[in-house]
Design a protein around this motif. Structure first.
Motif, PDB file in Angstrom:
ATOM      1  N   UNK A  33      -7.572  -5.686  12.388  1.00 25.10           N
ATOM      2  CA  UNK A  33      -7.307  -4.746  11.395  1.00 25.10           C
ATOM      3  C   UNK A  33      -6.001  -3.870  11.419  1.00 25.10           C
ATOM      4  N   UNK A  34      -5.473  -3.502  12.565  1.00 20.48           N
ATOM      5  CA  UNK A  34      -4.365  -3.164  12.525  1.00 20.48           C
ATOM      6  C   UNK A  34      -3.175  -3.954  12.202  1.00 20.48           C
ATOM      7  N   UNK A  35      -3.288  -5.066  12.600  1.00 21.23           N
ATOM      8  CA  UNK A  35      -2.304  -6.057  12.153  1.00 21.23           C
ATOM      9  C   UNK A  35      -2.297  -6.071  10.475  1.00 21.23           C
ATOM     10  N   UNK A  36      -3.573  -6.132   9.984  1.00 24.36           N
ATOM     11  CA  UNK A  36      -3.613  -6.020   8.842  1.00 24.36           C
ATOM     12  C   UNK A  36      -3.007  -5.202   7.889  1.00 24.36           C
ATOM     13  N   UNK A  37      -2.917  -3.840   8.457  1.00 27.50           N
ATOM     14  CA  UNK A  37      -2.024  -2.911   7.952  1.00 27.50           C
ATOM     15  C   UNK A  37      -0.840  -2.942   8.044  1.00 27.50           C
ATOM     16  N   UNK A  38      -0.262  -3.511   9.147  1.00 23.01           N
ATOM     17  CA  UNK A  38       1.077  -3.605   9.406  1.00 23.01           C
ATOM     18  C   UNK A  38       1.646  -4.719   8.289  1.00 23.01           C
ATOM     19  N   UNK A  39       1.058  -5.772   8.535  1.00 17.17           N
ATOM     20  CA  UNK A  39       1.596  -7.028   7.499  1.00 17.17           C
ATOM     21  C   UNK A  39       1.212  -6.544   6.144  1.00 17.17           C
ATOM     22  N   UNK A  40       0.285  -5.752   5.678  1.00 12.99           N
ATOM     23  CA  UNK A  40       0.071  -5.676   4.184  1.00 12.99           C
ATOM     24  C   UNK A  40      -0.958  -6.398   3.757  1.00 12.99           C
ATOM     25  N   UNK A  41      -1.778  -7.457   4.325  1.00 11.83           N
ATOM     26  CA  UNK A  41      -2.696  -8.340   3.603  1.00 11.83           C
ATOM     27  C   UNK A  41      -4.136  -7.345   3.662  1.00 11.83           C
ATOM     28  N   UNK A  42      -4.984  -8.031   2.949  1.00  9.38           N
ATOM     29  CA  UNK A  42      -6.291  -7.547   2.941  1.00  9.38           C
ATOM     30  C   UNK A  42      -6.095  -6.173   2.140  1.00  9.38           C
ATOM     31  N   UNK A  43      -5.247  -5.935   1.169  1.00  9.66           N
ATOM     32  CA  UNK A  43      -4.994  -4.602   0.639  1.00  9.66           C
ATOM     33  C   UNK A  43      -6.147  -4.265  -0.495  1.00  9.66           C
ATOM     34  N   UNK A  44      -6.362  -3.002  -0.752  1.00  8.20           N
ATOM     35  CA  UNK A  44      -7.422  -2.377  -1.730  1.00  8.20           C
ATOM     36  C   UNK A  44      -6.684  -2.348  -2.957  1.00  8.20           C
ATOM     37  N   UNK A  45      -7.549  -1.909  -3.982  1.00  3.26           N
ATOM     38  CA  UNK A  45      -7.108  -1.676  -5.282  1.00  3.26           C
ATOM     39  C   UNK A  45      -6.475  -0.329  -5.556  1.00  3.26           C
ATOM     40  N   UNK A  46      -5.579  -0.391  -6.409  1.00  2.29           N
ATOM     41  CA  UNK A  46      -4.809   0.927  -6.770  1.00  2.29           C
ATOM     42  C   UNK A  46      -5.746   2.161  -6.909  1.00  2.29           C
ATOM     43  N   UNK A  47      -5.429   3.102  -6.179  1.00  5.88           N
ATOM     44  CA  UNK A  47      -6.018   4.349  -5.993  1.00  5.88           C
ATOM     45  C   UNK A  47      -6.258   5.140  -7.158  1.00  5.88           C
ATOM     46  N   UNK A  48      -7.215   5.763  -7.976  1.00  9.78           N
ATOM     47  CA  UNK A  48      -7.195   6.571  -8.978  1.00  9.78           C
ATOM     48  C   UNK A  48      -6.242   7.640  -8.900  1.00  9.78           C
ATOM     49  N   UNK A  49      -6.356   8.422  -7.906  1.00 14.59           N
ATOM     50  CA  UNK A  49      -5.651   9.668  -7.725  1.00 14.59           C
ATOM     51  C   UNK A  49      -4.104   9.738  -7.040  1.00 14.59           C
ATOM     52  N   UNK A  50      -4.153   8.422  -6.062  1.00 14.81           N
ATOM     53  CA  UNK A  50      -2.865   8.476  -5.302  1.00 14.81           C
ATOM     54  C   UNK A  50      -2.726   9.348  -4.152  1.00 14.81           C
ATOM     55  N   UNK A  51      -3.858  10.275  -3.816  1.00 13.12           N
ATOM     56  CA  UNK A  51      -3.644  11.132  -2.948  1.00 13.12           C
ATOM     57  C   UNK A  51      -4.202  10.592  -1.461  1.00 13.12           C
ATOM     58  N   UNK A  52      -4.788   9.427  -1.540  1.00 11.04           N
ATOM     59  CA  UNK A  52      -5.112   8.902  -0.148  1.00 11.04           C
ATOM     60  C   UNK A  52      -5.237   7.257  -0.615  1.00 11.04           C
ATOM     61  N   UNK A  53      -3.966   6.761   0.165  1.00 12.52           N
ATOM     62  CA  UNK A  53      -3.612   5.360  -0.207  1.00 12.52           C
ATOM     63  C   UNK A  53      -2.608   4.867   0.722  1.00 12.52           C
ATOM     64  N   UNK A  54      -2.399   3.749   0.764  1.00 13.01           N
ATOM     65  CA  UNK A  54      -1.162   3.037   1.529  1.00 13.01           C
ATOM     66  C   UNK A  54      -0.146   2.796   0.507  1.00 13.01           C
TER      67      UNK A  54
ATOM     68  N   UNK B 124      -6.045   1.383  -2.115  1.00 12.68           N
ATOM     69  CA  UNK B 124      -7.112   2.052  -1.114  1.00 12.68           C
ATOM     70  C   UNK B 124      -6.986   1.472   0.271  1.00 12.68           C
ATOM     71  N   UNK B 125      -7.033   2.106   1.700  1.00 11.07           N
ATOM     72  CA  UNK B 125      -6.805   1.556   2.750  1.00 11.07           C
ATOM     73  C   UNK B 125      -7.944   0.772   3.229  1.00 11.07           C
ATOM     74  N   UNK B 126      -8.326  -0.211   2.448  1.00 10.84           N
ATOM     75  CA  UNK B 126      -9.414  -0.980   3.106  1.00 10.84           C
ATOM     76  C   UNK B 126      -9.464  -1.599   4.503  1.00 10.84           C
ATOM     77  N   UNK B 127      -8.179  -1.775   4.894  1.00 11.73           N
ATOM     78  CA  UNK B 127      -7.799  -2.124   6.391  1.00 11.73           C
ATOM     79  C   UNK B 127      -8.480  -1.138   7.335  1.00 11.73           C
ATOM     80  N   UNK B 128      -8.103   0.261   7.207  1.00 18.98           N
ATOM     81  CA  UNK B 128      -8.647   1.295   7.874  1.00 18.98           C
ATOM     82  C   UNK B 128     -10.233   1.214   7.736  1.00 18.98           C
ATOM     83  N   UNK B 129     -10.782   1.227   6.563  1.00 22.44           N
ATOM     84  CA  UNK B 129     -12.054   0.805   6.581  1.00 22.44           C
ATOM     85  C   UNK B 129     -12.795  -0.150   7.290  1.00 22.44           C
ATOM     86  N   UNK B 130     -12.132  -1.299   7.232  1.00 20.28           N
ATOM     87  CA  UNK B 130     -12.399  -2.299   8.130  1.00 20.28           C
ATOM     88  C   UNK B 130     -12.506  -2.002   9.814  1.00 20.28           C
TER      89      UNK B 130
END
Length: 368
Positions: free
Chosen positions: A111-132, A161-167
């Motif tokens: 999952x750390x690799x997914x964060x760095x590469x940018x795969x498995x990303x989430x939908x755009x956040x509604x507020x933009x305060x918590x996201x990648x 949405x940081x779905x990689x961190x959730x995973x």
């Protein structure tokens, strides 16, 4: 790093459980190879599997450059363990539990690799305060640009949405839960911990998929239609939900039943480990160049070399105890050379000039 951690934890599990290395090493090698290949095979039709495994270079290049999914890797790895378990001398179902924790922690590292590469990303956040935020050239940026969410020349994509961190939290939490439950689970029937871990992973992944961008889900991303009605969510979500229900239901039934399905015993496996090792070596030799990445190749080479050396040691013992202790050293050199040549994943060099008189051996590839 994820595959290396997976193998290292499996070897530690075998040592802690007192498994015979001659039986445990081939099972670990087969499960690891099936995990690596299953991540790619899941995107092919079953009719194309034989062509892919048979060394179809074009097909292998297409698949290797495409996405991967651990859903297929975990399924193929489980199939390899179930197919070889009894042949390698494991009579109980407790051997499955040895694979649960290592897989959870390996997926957390992945999952750390997914964060760095940018795969498995989430939908755009509604507020933009918590996201990648991902910049140009990343999958999320390209997908949002194609969807018209970004203007040309935008400095970065919209926060997702940081779905990689959730995973990562899901996998690490499941691994930690298994560790904390190890004493209570000591009395559970064999295979219960594996069912619990896989059930929790599937259930958690089902929930995370609600925040995943459909463009970032390569497996069963289309909605599932039933009787002409499109079910909500992605097709993968329904598959994960069914798997979670089956796995957790099986775990609950086993724990409530309270009777082990078989002791975690190990009986002599005869010549089966040698045949499994040779079969894995032949399978890797048939793979097209580029099917495995360099880290995957090196990891599998190390595992298969350990399998061959364990068989060579057993063969020398069978010949008699009067042989010198270092008699296995000369045997290890041709075994290592044969292994490196059989599992090399570099393409054969094209000869354009007149052949020279120099022969080099580098990375398991002979070139003249």
């Amino acid at each position: 790093m994820a595959f290396a951690l997976y193998v290292g934890l499996l070897l530690a599990q075998g040592y802690r459980r007192g498994y015979a290395w001659r039986s445990w090493l081939p099972l670990v090698a087969a499960a690891t190879l099936a995990l690596v290949l299953g991540c790619q095979l899941v995107f092919l039709a079953p009719a194309d599997w034989l062509a892919w495994l048979g060394g179809d270079v074009e097909l292998a290049r297409t698949v290797a450059g495409g996405p991967r999914s651990v859903v297929g890797g975990a399924a193929f790895s489980l199939g390899a363990v179930l197919a070889l378990r009894r042949a390698l001398g494991f009579r109980g179902w407790g051997v499955l539990d040895a694979f649960a924790g290592p897989l959870c922690w390996a997926l957390a590292v992945q999952s750390v690799g997914c964060v760095l590469v940018g795969c498995c990303w989430g939908e755009p956040t509604a507020t933009g305060t918590w996201g990648l935020l991902y910049g140009p050239g990343t999958p999320a940026y390209a997908a949002q640009l194609a969807q018209g969410l970004l203007g040309a020349g935008a400095p970065h994509a919209l926060p997702v949405v940081p779905t990689q961190f959730y995973h990562l939290l899901l996998c690490a939490g499941t691994g930690l839960a298994l560790h904390l439950l190890r004493r209570r689970a000591a009395g559970w029937p064999g295979g219960s911990r594996y069912l619990l871990a896989m059930g929790l992973l599937c259930l958690g992944r089902w929930g995370i998929e609600f925040w995943r961008d459909a463009a970032g889900e390569p497996l069963l991303a289309a909605p599932l239609a039933l009787a002409g009605y499109a079910l909500p969510g992605l097709g993968l979500q329904w598959l994960l939900l069914l798997e979670a229900a089956a796995l957790l239901g099986g775990w609950g039934w086993l724990v409530r039943r309270g009777q082990p399905l078989g002791a975690d015993a190990l009986v002599p496996a005869g010549r089966t480990p040698a045949l499994v090792g040779l079969g894995l070596l032949a399978a890797t030799a048939r793979l097209a160049p580029g099917t495995l990445s360099l880290p995957e190749t090196l990891l599998l080479q190390a595992l298969l070399l350990a399998v061959l050396l364990a068989e060579a040691r057993t063969a020398l013992r069978a010949l008699g105890r009067n042989l010198p202790r270092l008699a296995g050293l000369p045997l290890s050199l041709p075994l290592a050379g044969a292994l490196l040549l059989a599992t090399a994943q570099a393409p054969v060099p094209q000869q354009t000039n007149a052949p020279s008189k120099t022969i080099t051996l580098s990375g398991g590839v002979l070139g003249n």
